[in-house]
Motif scaffolding. Structure first.
Motif, mmCIF file in Angstrom:
data_model
loop_
_atom_site.group_PDB
_atom_site.id
_atom_site.type_symbol
_atom_site.label_atom_id
_atom_site.label_comp_id
_atom_site.label_asym_id
_atom_site.label_seq_id
_atom_site.Cartn_x
_atom_site.Cartn_y
_atom_site.Cartn_z
ATOM 1 N N LYS A 196 46.681 36.380 41.170
ATOM 2 C CA LYS A 196 46.339 35.046 40.648
ATOM 3 C C LYS A 196 45.014 34.570 41.243
ATOM 4 C CE LYS A 196 51.157 33.607 39.836
ATOM 5 N NZ LYS A 196 51.765 34.933 39.877
ATOM 6 N N LEU A 197 44.829 34.808 42.552
ATOM 7 C CA LEU A 197 43.561 34.444 43.182
ATOM 8 C C LEU A 197 42.421 35.281 42.615
ATOM 9 C CD1 LEU A 197 41.923 32.856 45.228
ATOM 10 C CD2 LEU A 197 42.603 34.519 46.985
ATOM 11 N N MET A 198 42.667 36.558 42.377
ATOM 12 C CA MET A 198 41.639 37.414 41.769
ATOM 13 C C MET A 198 41.202 36.862 40.407
ATOM 14 S SD MET A 198 42.837 41.342 42.536
ATOM 15 C CE MET A 198 41.412 42.005 41.654
ATOM 16 N N THR A 227 51.637 35.391 33.338
ATOM 17 C CA THR A 227 51.315 36.810 33.100
ATOM 18 C C THR A 227 49.879 37.044 32.646
ATOM 19 O OG1 THR A 227 52.156 36.674 30.823
ATOM 20 C CG2 THR A 227 53.705 37.386 32.533
ATOM 21 N N ARG A 228 48.996 36.095 32.842
ATOM 22 C CA ARG A 228 47.608 36.269 32.412
ATOM 23 C C ARG A 228 46.907 37.402 33.160
ATOM 24 N NH1 ARG A 228 45.166 30.582 34.074
ATOM 25 N NH2 ARG A 228 47.331 30.031 33.673
ATOM 26 N N THR A 229 47.482 37.839 34.272
ATOM 27 C CA THR A 229 46.839 38.859 35.106
ATOM 28 C C THR A 229 47.247 40.278 34.737
ATOM 29 O OG1 THR A 229 48.615 38.553 36.735
ATOM 30 C CG2 THR A 229 46.592 37.295 37.067
ATOM 31 N N ASN A 230 47.836 40.451 33.562
ATOM 32 C CA ASN A 230 48.288 41.787 33.150
ATOM 33 C C ASN A 230 47.188 42.840 33.250
ATOM 34 O OD1 ASN A 230 51.067 42.199 32.270
ATOM 35 N ND2 ASN A 230 50.699 40.490 30.899
ATOM 36 N N SER A 231 46.021 42.531 32.731
ATOM 37 C CA SER A 231 44.941 43.523 32.726
ATOM 38 C C SER A 231 44.458 43.825 34.141
ATOM 39 C CB SER A 231 43.770 43.024 31.865
ATOM 40 O OG SER A 231 43.245 41.804 32.369
ATOM 41 N N ILE A 232 44.448 42.806 35.000
ATOM 42 C CA ILE A 232 44.068 43.029 36.394
ATOM 43 C C ILE A 232 45.052 43.969 37.071
ATOM 44 C CG2 ILE A 232 43.849 41.909 38.657
ATOM 45 C CD1 ILE A 232 42.784 39.436 37.241
ATOM 46 N N VAL A 233 46.335 43.758 36.825
ATOM 47 C CA VAL A 233 47.360 44.602 37.436
ATOM 48 C C VAL A 233 47.218 46.049 36.962
ATOM 49 C CG1 VAL A 233 49.850 45.043 37.577
ATOM 50 C CG2 VAL A 233 48.975 42.704 37.779
#
Length: 577
Positions: free
Chosen positions: A207-209, A173-179
């Protein structure tokens, strides 16, 4: 609970659906490739006098009794396995290796890409050692199928073949802010209509982002046009074929895995410029795997090394699609629920994708090529199922082995009012609440380990009911029964609870290795093991157990409403404000 006696007691060990069991590869394998058949008394065509199989093998009626085998790589979230299936659909040899799951920060989940490959290669060696000890040889293994954890993202240097970062695993879930940022972009509302997936931390795209934004080696490889991207299937196939050292490196993915990236148009199964542009991905700077059907005699190459060197890989399916295939869910309206690390319910909707309006995913069920249209599914994904049991074992020390969870839960008659929203990675379908955290409600001085264990099992059952309700709204049909598989399906208590909470029968067959079997079926369809799906209709029916609903509907309804209230209260725990 109704038990259907087995006709063949030597069955598998772990997974099911609506399809009969004794899979006779020996007879099916000999099906001819051309039609000049003799017939049975009822007019049914039978075997030709001869047919040709891959690798130039000539099969005659005299050799029908010779046994053939299909290998299957099953690469999951916590372990890798290799199974070899005999002519009756039973694994005659298998080897399993658990590997490390890495959690460098809260919400982060990674794998060492080299360890994934090493574990698969060691599993092949281990299973082949058993196989040879039983008097067989390499030449008996006709082909290999592969099934894998989906969404997990791997990036590597196309020149050296070396990974540029650890694999980022699907529940990360590290991509929360990106989402959150993506949801505010122009065009965000039309993304799901194109790819079938909602914006969340789940797919490979974000994830790639993150990798491009945060890992210097990945940024540099991207700028220098040597960045290779793939899900676990692509990484394994690339490395098993020899990686960068191969004369012609193999960089492919199948339609089921490709449909989980958010880069692919679900309608034509090709990379979509609008989708790539939305995520800021330049297709000329990153090497995306070629998309091929799930069943193909040449596209996936062959093993470069090890005891099965030169044996072709001819099938590839994402794990949940593979379980549906292994359970013979080939007809629209058939569904399966796999209780593994997470929980995944797939519902066959036929040859046209159905874009969900109620929080479900639209995905490719399977794509067997050769002029056949791909088949689509509605999917409900639950992040935590078996991993919730592992949490009780590893983090809280409630049990010494995951198999003990049912015994602990049965020490109490109910959850004692405890509700456990197991949102360790937020909540997936149909809620899609990225900022939820795991939350225990209803704890009193009366609460003990048994209540919490029971609430942990109920959490998966409640989320399954929510998914089934969403599927009913999208499809306009109520599911009459639910076929189940996966490790947690071995728990009678969990399956009875599932039947009680959903109000529909739960069907668990004796043969539980359907995910690995699905990959074997995909491989076999590409090599003449089977010619038509109809030949598989009688697979995996033996030894089923049917759990009938026993709970009063009003009680089940009250329990579910309490769960829904707990879900709402679990929101927002990831924001400090």
């Amino acid at each position: 609970m109704v038990h259907v006696p087995e006709r063949n007691p030597t069955r598998f060990d772990d997974t099911p659906f609506n399809g009969p069991p004794t899979l006779n590869l020996e007879s099916l394998l000999m099906k001819p490739a051309v039609d000049t058949p003799r017939t049975l008394p009822d007019g049914t065509p039978t075997l030709l006098e001869e047919t040709r199989l891959p690798q130039g093998i000539l099969v005659t009626e005299d050799s029908q009794k010779e046994q053939w085998y299909v290998g299957s790589i099953d690469q999951g979230t916590t372990s890798s396995r290799f199974l070899i299936f005999n002519g009756d659909g039973e694994p005659v040899a298998s080897h399993q290796i658990e590997f490390k799951n890495l959690y460098p920060k809260s919400g982060w989940h990674e794998h060492d890409p080299h360890e994934l490959v090493d574990s698969v290669e060691k599993c092949i060696e281990g299973a082949m050692k058993q196989f040879v000890e039983k008097g067989h040889s390499k030449s008996d293994v006709r082909c290999i199928g592969l099934t894998n954890q989906r969404e997990t993202t791997v990036v590597w240097d196309s020149k050296t073949g070396e990974p540029l970062y650890n694999a980022i695993v699907w529940p990360d879930t590290r991509t929360n802010s990106i989402v959150r940022e993506l949801k505010g972009r122009d065009g965000a509302e039309s993304i799901t209509d194109l790819c079938g997936l909602p914006l969340s931390t789940y797919p490979s795209s974000v994830k790639l982002m993150w990798l491009l934004e945060n890992v210097e080696s990945v940024k540099q490889a991207y700028q220098e046009n040597r960045l290779a991207f793939g899900t676990v299937d692509s990484w394994l196939i690339y490395q098993l074929n020899g990686g960068a050292k191969a004369e012609k490196p193999v960089h492919v993915t199948d339609s089921t895995n490709a449909s989980r990236t958010m880069f692919v148009n679900l309608h034509d199964l090709q990379y979509d410029d609008k989708l790539l542009g939305f995520f800021g991905i330049d297709k000329f700077k990153v090497q995306l795997p070629k998309i091929v059907p799930s069943s193909d005699s040449e596209a996936f190459g062959k093993l470069a090394n090890g005891p099965l060197a030169d044996v072709p890989i001819t099938g590839c399916l994402g794990d949940q699609s593979s379980a549906l295939v292994g359970q013979c869910g080939f007809k629209p309206g058939q569904a399966k629920n796999t209780y593994g690390t997470g929980c995944f319910l797939l519902y066959n909707v036929g040859e046209e994708p159905v874009i969900s309006k109620h929080g479900l995913l639209s995905t490719v069920a399977y794509d067997f090529g050769r002029g056949q249209k791909p088949v689509y599914a509605l999917e409900g994904s639950i992040a935590v199922a078996g991993s919730g049991v592992k949490f009780l074992q590893n983090n809280l020390g409630f049990i010494k082995d995951s198999s003990e969870v049912s015994t602990l839960a049965e020490t109490v008659s109910d959850s004692g009012g405890v509700v456990f929203v197991t949102a360790f990675s937020g909540l997936f379908a149909p809620y899609w609440i990225d900022d939820a955290k795991g939350t225990l409600f209803g704890v009193t001085q009366h609460t003990n380990k048994g209540h919490i264990a029971r609430a942990t099992l109920e959490a998966t059952c409640f989320q399954t009911r929510a998914i089934l309700q969403a599927m009913e709204k999208d499809s306009g049909q109520k599911l009459e029964s639910l076929a189940v598989d996966g490790g947690l399906s071995a728990s009678d208590l969990t399956m009875q609870t599932q039947a009680d909470i959903t109000g529909i029968p739960v069907n668990r067959p004796g043969m539980r290795e359907t995910t690995a079997l699905g990959a074997a079926i995909a491989a076999g369809l590409a090599t003449g093991v089977w010619r038509k799906l109809d030949e598989l209709n009688e697979v995996n029916q033996v030894g089923r157990t049917v759990f009938e609903p026993q709970m009063d509907k009003e009680i089940a309804e009250k329990m579910f409403k309490r769960w829904e209230k707990a879900v709402e209260m679990s929101r927002g725990w990831m924001h400090e404000d």
